[in-house]
Design an enzyme around this catalytic site. Structure first.
Site, PDB file in Angstrom:
ATOM      1  N   ASP A 235     -16.066  10.997   2.109  1.00 58.06           N
ATOM      2  CA  ASP A 235     -16.931  12.171   1.919  1.00 58.06           C
ATOM      3  C   ASP A 235     -18.097  11.819   0.996  1.00 58.06           C
ATOM      4  OD1 ASP A 235     -15.400  13.895   3.524  1.00 58.06           O
ATOM      5  OD2 ASP A 235     -15.737  15.569   2.142  1.00 58.06           O
TER       6      ASP A 235
ATOM      7  N   TYR B 220      -0.240  11.600   1.617  1.00 57.80           N
ATOM      8  CA  TYR B 220      -0.388  12.653   2.631  1.00 57.80           C
ATOM      9  C   TYR B 220       0.831  12.738   3.550  1.00 57.80           C
ATOM     10  CZ  TYR B 220      -5.363  12.976   1.357  1.00 57.80           C
ATOM     11  OH  TYR B 220      -6.551  13.155   0.677  1.00 57.80           O
TER      12      TYR B 220
ATOM     13  N   LYS C  76      -5.983   0.866  -7.125  1.00 59.58           N
ATOM     14  CA  LYS C  76      -5.823   1.445  -8.468  1.00 59.58           C
ATOM     15  C   LYS C  76      -4.583   0.808  -9.099  1.00 59.58           C
ATOM     16  CE  LYS C  76      -6.857   4.633 -11.607  1.00 59.58           C
ATOM     17  NZ  LYS C  76      -8.093   4.599 -12.412  1.00 59.58           N
TER      18      LYS C  76
ATOM     19  N   ASP D  58     -12.020   4.166  -8.883  1.00 56.60           N
ATOM     20  CA  ASP D  58     -12.951   4.975  -9.682  1.00 56.60           C
ATOM     21  C   ASP D  58     -14.294   4.243  -9.837  1.00 56.60           C
ATOM     22  OD1 ASP D  58     -11.195   3.274 -10.983  1.00 56.60           O
ATOM     23  OD2 ASP D  58     -10.961   4.488 -12.772  1.00 56.60           O
TER      24      ASP D  58
ATOM     25  N   ASP E 190     -10.046   9.215   2.136  1.00 59.16           N
ATOM     26  CA  ASP E 190     -10.462  10.591   2.402  1.00 59.16           C
ATOM     27  C   ASP E 190     -11.593  10.969   1.447  1.00 59.16           C
ATOM     28  OD1 ASP E 190     -10.542  13.184   3.273  1.00 59.16           O
ATOM     29  OD2 ASP E 190      -8.638  13.802   2.401  1.00 59.16           O
TER      30      ASP E 190
END
Ligand code: NAD
Length: 368
Positions: free
Chosen positions: A256, A146, A196, A228, A252
């Site tokens: 959610d 980001y 990851k 994942d 992020d």
């Protein structure tokens, strides 16, 4: 009497509606405590862009600089309306990321919490929720993809291309790990490190630094999990988690999902902490689909006030009362539309009514 200045950035969409309820709660906290809050409203996000041509105007920056803490509502427009704003002034790029960068709010704490008594709000089965969900996502907030360089153009072959870079240095990873380990040490002494490293070299460095910091916290058990797999585990067995630490984009997305397993993003407050300044915001966006209807859930915004009381104003006991007041409204069988499904026995109330009931409960609580 303690006096604090709070910048109030109500934002876009449902932002002003849920901010109004959070302000009501701040006023009651003033009545109940030896404290006064000077509220400094300022324009931020798409509304600021349409007013002044800047999503994060100079005047708002000055107000935030002056404030002891910042309470920020969600910002942004729906997909189509966003196109009315130049790409670099669109709310996240033009306001949110610059706010985070300005105050180096590198540590984002996102509680995902649902007591057993409110299990009926969740889409998960009661046996999956067990004794309740109570985990916290610690998200690195000012690095990674980001904040890396961004470039768009046409390449030598005449094709449109985009390049975005994901960068972390060891100091950035070290500081967020310190926050995560400290928190884990205070709670269940269990830290899930989400990464990851099978694909991303950034995760290889992330894990190296994590292992170095882990030596300072021998009592904290670390569980490493690929991002994942963590997404699946959050749905299948959320109760295995207590503190989860992860880089910016993973946080992020997974936070959610945290809102999803609770039943609504409206249950997701957050604290964004830097070395000298912190700001507090719901984890969700501006919900343009329900804006202006007086149906948004203000829990996320009032919960952000509770996090502000605890982290910025040393008022942990009153923060607990705010959480208890909100839980009390749910326990009485009320909720906003996002959580009251037909036949669930929950009585639907508006945004304003929810705020009023929280205020009423808070007024009844013994003073601290
Ligand atoms: P969103 O989080 O705004 O909404 C997703 C869904 O959750 C919608 O159905 C919405 O109605 C619901 N929802 C969210 N908050 C709620 C609440 N308090 N009460 C009840 N329901 C709630 O996500 P989106 O629609 O993808 O994004 C809308 C805008 O918000 C976009 O412009 C996006 O860029 C922006 N955004 C801003 C922030 C921020 O300010 N930090 C974060 C995420 C998205």
């Amino acid at each position: 009497m303690k006096q604090y200045k709070i910048a109030i950035l109500a934002g876009d969409g449902i932002g002003p509606e849920i901010t109004a309820e959070a302000v009501k709660v701040l006023k009651v906290i003033e009545e109940r405590n030896d404290v006064s809050f000077e509220l400094l409203p300022a324009s931020f996000g798409a509304c600021a862009y349409f007013e002044s041509g800047s999503a994060f105007p100079h005047q708002t920056k000055a107000i935030c600089d002056e404030a002891d803490a910042i309470l920020k509502g969600p910002i942004g427009l729906n997909h189509e309306d966003s196109k009315r704003i130049p790409i670099d002034e669109q709310p996240e790029r033009g306001a949110l990321l610059p706010l985070r960068r300005r105050y180096n709010t590198y540590a984002n704490f996102r509680p995902v919490s649902l007591p057993k008594s409110l299990a009926h709000f969740s889409p998960l089965k009661p046996e999956v929720i067990g004794e309740g969900i109570d985990l916290i996502i610690v998200r690195e907030l000012v690095g990674g993809l980001y904040f890396g360089e961004k470039e768009m153009g046409v390449n030598d072959a005449g094709l449109r291309y985009v390049r975005e870079t994901l960068e972390y240095d060891e100091a950035q990873i070290y500081q967020i790990m310190q926050q995560a380990f400290k928190l884990a040490d205070k709670r269940r002494k269990l830290l899930h490190n989400i990464h990851k490293s099978n694909v991303l070299k950034s995760s290889v460095l992330w894990n190296e630094v994590m292992e170095e910091v882990a030596k300072e916290y021998p009592d904290v058990q670390v569980v490493n999990m690929l991002v994942d797999a963590a997404a699946t585990a959050l749905c299948l067995k959320p109760t295995q988690f207590d503190v989860m630490v992860m880089e910016n984009m993973f946080g992020d997305i997974l936070s959610d999902q945290g809102g999803g397993i609770l039943g609504s993003l409206g249950l997701m407050p957050s604290a964004c902490i830097g070395p000298d300044k912190a700001y507090y915001e719901p984890s969700h966006g501006s919900a343009p689909d329900i804006a202006g209807k007086n149906i948004a859930n203000p829990y996320s915004m009032i919960g952000s006030v509770a996090m502000m009381l605890e982290n910025s104003f040393d008022m942990a006991a009153e923060a607990k009362n705010v959480w208890a007041a909100m839980q009390g409204v749910f326990a009485d069988g009320y909720s906003t539309a996002d959580l009251s499904k037909p036949g669930s026995g929950v009585t639907m109330i508006s945004t304003v009514e929810f705020g009023d009931k929280v205020v009423e409960k808070l007024r009844q609580m013994p003073r601290v």
